[in-house]
Every structure is written in structure tokens, then in C-alpha cells.
Design a protein around this motif. Sequence first.
Motif, PDB file in Angstrom:
ATOM      1  N   GLY A  28      79.946  19.757  -3.913  1.00  0.00           N
ATOM      2  CA  GLY A  28      79.129  19.099  -2.884  1.00  0.00           C
ATOM      3  C   GLY A  28      77.784  18.641  -3.414  1.00  0.00           C
ATOM      4  O   GLY A  28      77.317  17.541  -3.104  1.00  0.00           O
ATOM      5  N   THR A  29      77.159  19.458  -4.233  1.00  0.00           N
ATOM      6  CA  THR A  29      75.871  19.107  -4.819  1.00  0.00           C
ATOM      7  C   THR A  29      76.004  17.893  -5.737  1.00  0.00           C
ATOM      8  O   THR A  29      75.170  16.982  -5.719  1.00  0.00           O
ATOM      9  CB  THR A  29      75.298  20.307  -5.610  1.00  0.00           C
ATOM     10  N   VAL A  54      78.479  15.523  -5.745  1.00  0.00           N
ATOM     11  CA  VAL A  54      78.818  14.331  -4.958  1.00  0.00           C
ATOM     12  C   VAL A  54      77.597  13.845  -4.193  1.00  0.00           C
ATOM     13  O   VAL A  54      77.312  12.642  -4.153  1.00  0.00           O
ATOM     14  CB  VAL A  54      80.001  14.601  -4.010  1.00  0.00           C
ATOM     15  N   SER A  55      76.851  14.746  -3.603  1.00  0.00           N
ATOM     16  CA  SER A  55      75.661  14.383  -2.843  1.00  0.00           C
ATOM     17  C   SER A  55      74.643  13.649  -3.717  1.00  0.00           C
ATOM     18  O   SER A  55      74.062  12.640  -3.301  1.00  0.00           O
ATOM     19  CB  SER A  55      75.036  15.638  -2.236  1.00  0.00           C
ATOM     20  N   ALA A  56      74.428  14.127  -4.927  1.00  0.00           N
ATOM     21  CA  ALA A  56      73.480  13.484  -5.839  1.00  0.00           C
ATOM     22  C   ALA A  56      73.943  12.080  -6.222  1.00  0.00           C
ATOM     23  O   ALA A  56      73.148  11.132  -6.223  1.00  0.00           O
ATOM     24  CB  ALA A  56      73.285  14.342  -7.086  1.00  0.00           C
ATOM     25  N   HIS A  92      75.998  10.170  -4.534  1.00  0.00           N
ATOM     26  CA  HIS A  92      75.924   9.348  -3.324  1.00  0.00           C
ATOM     27  C   HIS A  92      74.489   8.916  -3.042  1.00  0.00           C
ATOM     28  O   HIS A  92      74.213   7.734  -2.787  1.00  0.00           O
ATOM     29  CB  HIS A  92      76.517  10.110  -2.135  1.00  0.00           C
ATOM     30  N   ARG A  93      73.574   9.855  -3.111  1.00  0.00           N
ATOM     31  CA  ARG A  93      72.160   9.573  -2.835  1.00  0.00           C
ATOM     32  C   ARG A  93      71.574   8.570  -3.835  1.00  0.00           C
ATOM     33  O   ARG A  93      70.948   7.578  -3.449  1.00  0.00           O
ATOM     34  CB  ARG A  93      71.368  10.874  -2.874  1.00  0.00           C
ATOM     35  N   GLU A 124      83.593  20.399   1.356  1.00  0.00           N
ATOM     36  CA  GLU A 124      82.279  20.205   0.731  1.00  0.00           C
ATOM     37  C   GLU A 124      82.157  18.786   0.167  1.00  0.00           C
ATOM     38  O   GLU A 124      81.137  18.129   0.339  1.00  0.00           O
ATOM     39  CB  GLU A 124      82.053  21.228  -0.392  1.00  0.00           C
ATOM     40  N   ALA A 151      79.759  15.596   1.577  1.00  0.00           N
ATOM     41  CA  ALA A 151      78.748  15.032   0.672  1.00  0.00           C
ATOM     42  C   ALA A 151      78.940  13.540   0.424  1.00  0.00           C
ATOM     43  O   ALA A 151      78.071  12.902  -0.162  1.00  0.00           O
ATOM     44  CB  ALA A 151      78.780  15.787  -0.650  1.00  0.00           C
ATOM     45  N   GLY A 152      80.069  12.984   0.858  1.00  0.00           N
ATOM     46  CA  GLY A 152      80.255  11.542   0.735  1.00  0.00           C
ATOM     47  C   GLY A 152      81.420  11.083  -0.109  1.00  0.00           C
ATOM     48  O   GLY A 152      81.556   9.887  -0.371  1.00  0.00           O
ATOM     49  N   THR A 191      72.328  12.738 -12.314  1.00  0.00           N
ATOM     50  CA  THR A 191      73.097  11.495 -12.167  1.00  0.00           C
ATOM     51  C   THR A 191      73.028  10.611 -13.407  1.00  0.00           C
ATOM     52  O   THR A 191      73.805   9.658 -13.505  1.00  0.00           O
ATOM     53  CB  THR A 191      72.641  10.707 -10.921  1.00  0.00           C
TER      54      THR A 191
END
Length: 145
Positions: free
Chosen positions: A56-57, A59-61, A63-64, A90, A94-95, A142
Motif C-alpha cells: 500500500g505504501t 502503490v500510494s507513493a 500514485h501520488r 491495501e 492505494a490506487g 519513486t
Amino acid sequence: MKLSVRTVDRVRRDVHRWFERRTYDGRDFSPVRLLARKEGPISVVLPALNEAATVGTIVSAIHRDLVVGVPLVDEIIVIDPGSVDATASEATAAGAVVIPEERILPGHGRIAGKGEALWKSLYASSGDIVIFVDADLEDFDTQVV
């Protein structure tokens, strides 16, 4: 065939020169500059088996920073070969799009392992460029992408 010390030293020098010319740092490529040169869709694929603690962390990064911040990445896909933890939820939260591995080309059989998730992801993704990222990285940046 036994190589002489001289031959081995020459080969080592050649290898070192090759790496010096072909080794890069993520900071050398800003997402904005890459976006300006982008010609087709880019997919990021994470094979993930029981990686709820980290996926999740990551994917979130991505995505962001690389979907919303600079629209360089067009899709984030998590290939899940049968996690029994919260990997799928998760990643989705997160996207990412989560695809169970067994749903990709089921007629081609199944051989458990990371390689299976990698080659099947090429069929499931739409990018002209496909980037593989491990889903268990704890200090993800990233720039890896």
C-alpha cells in the motif's frame, strides 16, 4: 579453457568501463523531463504475494508522485498469486488495479513463482513500457520507477 590473469584483468577493465558508461541515478531523470519525452503508455507492475505490510505504501507513493503529481505512469497493477493477507485490499485502496494471477491466461497453466506473475503481467498490462517494482521494499522511493 583457462584464462590468463592478463585476459581476466582486461575483461574486468572492460566491464568496469561498461558500467561507468551505463549506470544511472534516478535523480538524473526528473519525472517532468521524462513526461515531456513520453510517447506511449507506461505501466508499473508489482507482483505481490502476502505483502500487505508494504504494498500500500509503495502503490500510494507511485500514485501520488507519478500518476497524480506528474502524469507519467498510466496504470499501476498488482499481480496477486493468492495472498491470504490484506495485500489486495491495501493495493486497491492505494490506487492499484489488483489482478489475481490465476485469471490471466488460465489456459496456459500455472507454475507458482514470481516469474509466472511477471510474464503474465505483460499480457494484463497496456503499457508500451512495463516497469516491475518489488512489493516488499521498505524504504521505497519513486525514483526507482
